[in-house]
Design a protein around this motif. Structure first.
Motif, short mmCIF file in Angstrom:
data_model
loop_
_atom_site.label_atom_id
_atom_site.label_comp_id
_atom_site.label_asym_id
_atom_site.label_seq_id
_atom_site.Cartn_x
_atom_site.Cartn_y
_atom_site.Cartn_z
N ALA A 386 41.85 18.99 -60.53
CA ALA A 386 43.09 18.25 -60.29
C ALA A 386 42.82 16.98 -59.48
O ALA A 386 43.35 15.91 -59.78
CB ALA A 386 44.10 19.14 -59.57
N LEU A 387 41.96 17.08 -58.46
CA LEU A 387 41.62 15.92 -57.66
C LEU A 387 40.86 14.88 -58.47
O LEU A 387 41.08 13.67 -58.31
CB LEU A 387 40.80 16.35 -56.44
CG LEU A 387 41.54 17.20 -55.40
CD1 LEU A 387 40.57 17.64 -54.30
CD2 LEU A 387 42.71 16.44 -54.80
N ALA A 388 39.95 15.37 -59.32
CA ALA A 388 39.19 14.44 -60.16
C ALA A 388 40.10 13.72 -61.14
O ALA A 388 39.94 12.51 -61.39
CB ALA A 388 38.10 15.20 -60.91
N ALA A 389 41.07 14.45 -61.71
CA ALA A 389 42.00 13.83 -62.65
C ALA A 389 42.87 12.80 -61.94
O ALA A 389 43.13 11.70 -62.47
CB ALA A 389 42.87 14.90 -63.30
N ARG A 390 43.31 13.11 -60.74
CA ARG A 390 44.14 12.16 -59.98
C ARG A 390 43.33 10.91 -59.62
O ARG A 390 43.84 9.79 -59.69
CB ARG A 390 44.66 12.83 -58.72
CG ARG A 390 45.56 11.94 -57.87
CD ARG A 390 46.03 12.66 -56.63
NE ARG A 390 46.79 13.86 -56.97
CZ ARG A 390 47.29 14.70 -56.05
NH1 ARG A 390 47.08 14.46 -54.75
NH2 ARG A 390 47.96 15.76 -56.43
N SER A 392 40.77 9.65 -61.27
CA SER A 392 40.51 8.85 -62.46
C SER A 392 41.71 8.03 -62.89
O SER A 392 41.57 6.94 -63.45
CB SER A 392 40.06 9.75 -63.61
OG SER A 392 41.10 10.65 -63.97
N THR A 393 42.92 8.54 -62.61
CA THR A 393 44.13 7.78 -62.97
C THR A 393 44.41 6.66 -62.00
O THR A 393 45.05 5.67 -62.33
CB THR A 393 45.35 8.72 -63.02
OG1 THR A 393 45.50 9.38 -61.76
CG2 THR A 393 45.18 9.75 -64.12
N LYS A 394 43.90 6.78 -60.76
CA LYS A 394 44.12 5.74 -59.75
C LYS A 394 43.11 4.60 -59.84
O LYS A 394 43.39 3.49 -59.41
CB LYS A 394 44.07 6.35 -58.35
CG LYS A 394 45.28 7.21 -58.00
CD LYS A 394 45.17 7.72 -56.59
CE LYS A 394 46.41 8.53 -56.20
NZ LYS A 394 46.32 9.03 -54.82
N GLU A 395 41.95 4.85 -60.38
CA GLU A 395 40.89 3.84 -60.39
C GLU A 395 41.27 2.55 -61.10
O GLU A 395 41.03 1.47 -60.57
CB GLU A 395 39.62 4.42 -61.01
CG GLU A 395 38.88 5.35 -60.06
CD GLU A 395 37.63 5.93 -60.70
OE1 GLU A 395 37.34 5.55 -61.85
OE2 GLU A 395 36.94 6.74 -60.05
N PRO A 396 41.87 2.57 -62.30
CA PRO A 396 42.23 1.30 -62.94
C PRO A 396 43.19 0.48 -62.10
O PRO A 396 43.07 -0.74 -62.02
CB PRO A 396 42.87 1.75 -64.25
CG PRO A 396 42.30 3.10 -64.50
CD PRO A 396 42.17 3.71 -63.14
N THR A 397 44.16 1.14 -61.42
CA THR A 397 45.12 0.43 -60.60
C THR A 397 44.44 -0.22 -59.40
O THR A 397 44.72 -1.35 -59.03
CB THR A 397 46.21 1.39 -60.12
OG1 THR A 397 46.83 1.99 -61.25
CG2 THR A 397 47.26 0.67 -59.29
N ALA A 398 43.50 0.52 -58.80
CA ALA A 398 42.83 0.01 -57.60
C ALA A 398 41.95 -1.19 -57.92
O ALA A 398 41.76 -2.07 -57.08
CB ALA A 398 41.99 1.12 -56.96
#
Length: 403
Positions: A386-390, A392-398
């Motif tokens: 769950a932490l890895a999925a979260r 990975s979804t934040k990286e493009p935004t950052a």
């Protein structure tokens, strides 16, 4: 499914879409339910009598015969399943051989008599040789490999028949040689060309067999509960051990299917032997765990405060082997295993150390402790995912540049 009488036997596509187990394969697996139940039951009886170590070599020998027969059918079917009438009839013969083998398990354990097992194995192998000969005749592209399989299997089977005439104690020591020759046949046969087995189909078949062995462990636990109720009556210890056993088996099922295999087998087909052969220890450990749980339920019902270190290790050791093999088999197939190796190592250490605390925890406490360790491994792995999925979804935004 097809109703055709005969279809030319040629290698199936390795990237066939939606390839799943056929109804015939599922029916074939049911015969192994009987065989595994027999061998696990005999190991449980040995545990009840306090001589499990003396009978353990017989358990590994008989389980090898069961596992190898299933392996041979499964990989052949993945490459050459035509589902026509001749193929089905050959499968029927192999199913009959499995049942003969299963019928001979008690004699092998109690009397060191492997006659029925050898006869059942011979029936299965003759049918398998017939299948490979047919594949070699009808599939020119895989002819050399198929004929190598047929010749190698037939030769090793002759050795097994001769092995049956040896004195029991001599036969036990020579068994590893026969097993090594069996394992060498596919390695030698496929040097001229790898068969067209389907990676997703193989992964599904192994998953289904894992469920079968887990189901036998559940059944063994139920048998233990039934016998405990008949001899000792209802008790809180019985409920706790039976419940912990069910939670433990459920956690191990969850852990097995957390690790992906199909994609790894697809991209690294050369490591299929390593992965496929190594599953012997996965299946054997799960079946042994069922026997251990059956003994534990009865021992706990007889004396809820008893410290039965041998019984506790009959649960702890199979669980530790299962967890270890789960990592060892999948690490070479994928870039990163789902279940972190550090967490796996901690879980194995805790499982093996718990029986040493038996004077304080007792059989009930140790059984519950092993179940909790396996459950905690599931929970922490799910949290990691769950932490890895979260992340990975934040990286493009950052990484998005400021306007």
């Amino acid at each position: 499914m097809t109703s055709a009488f005969r279809i030319p036997m040629t290698g199936r596509s390795t990237d066939e879409r939606h390839r799943v187990s056929s109804p015939l394969e599922l029916l074939f697996d049911l015969t192994f339910v009987v065989a595994i139940a027999q061998v696990a039951g005999q190991l449980a009886h040995a545990g009840e009598g306090g001589h499990v170590l003396a009978r353990l070599p017989f358990y590994f020998m008989v389980f090898f015969a069961i596992w190898w027969a299933w392996m041979n059918f499964t990989w052949f079917a993945s490459a050459y399943d035509t589902d026509d009438v001749p193929y089905r009839l050959m499968a029927l013969v192999q199913m009959g051989g499995v049942l003969v083998l299963a019928a001979g398990v008690p004699a092998a354990f109690d009397e060191d008599d492997f006659t029925a097992i050898i006869v059942g194995y011979l029936i299965m192998r003759l049918a398998l040789v017939g299948q490979w000969l047919r594949a070699g005749i009808e599939d020119p592209s895989g002819r050399r490999t198929a004929f190598r399989y047929a010749g190698g299997i037939a030769l090793v089977q002759v050795l097994w028949v001769a092995w049956g005439f040896l004195p029991p104690h001599t036969a036990v020591w020579l068994f590893p040689l026969g097993a090594a020759l069996e394992l060498a046949v596919p390695l030698w046969a496929e040097r001229t060309g790898m068969t067209s087995w389907h990676p997703h189909h193989i992964a599904e078949r192994y998953g289904l067999f894992t469920i079968i062995v887990l189901g036998e462990s559940v059944s063994a636990s139920a048998v233990g509960v039934q016998q405990a109720l008949a001899t000792s009556g209802f008790s809180a210890s019985l409920v706790w051990i039976a419940s912990a056993g069910l939670v433990l088996l459920f956690a191990l099922w969850w852990l097995y299917f957390l690790e992906p295999a199909a994609e790894g087998l697809s991209s690294k087909r050369g490591r299929s032997f390593y992965w496929g052969y190594g599953h012997y220890f996965v299946f054997a450990s799960l079946a042994a765990l069922g026997a251990g749980l059956e003994v534990a339920v009865q021992a706990g019902a007889a004396d809820g405060h008893a410290s039965e270190t041998a019984v506790e290790y009959s649960i702890a050791v199979p669980v530790a082997v299962f967890l270890l093999m789960l990592y060892i088999l999948h690490a070479p197939l994928v870039d990163e295993v789902v279940i972190r190796p550090l967490k796996t190592g901690i879980a194995i250490a805790l499982v093996l150390l718990l029986p040493l605390a038996s004077p304080f925890l007792g059989l009930v406490g140790v059984t519950i402790g092993v179940a909790l360790v396996a459950s905690a491994l599931v929970a922490t792995t799910l949290i990691d995912r769950a932490l890895a999925a979260r992340s990975s979804t934040k990286e493009p935004t950052a990484s998005r540049p400021l306007p």
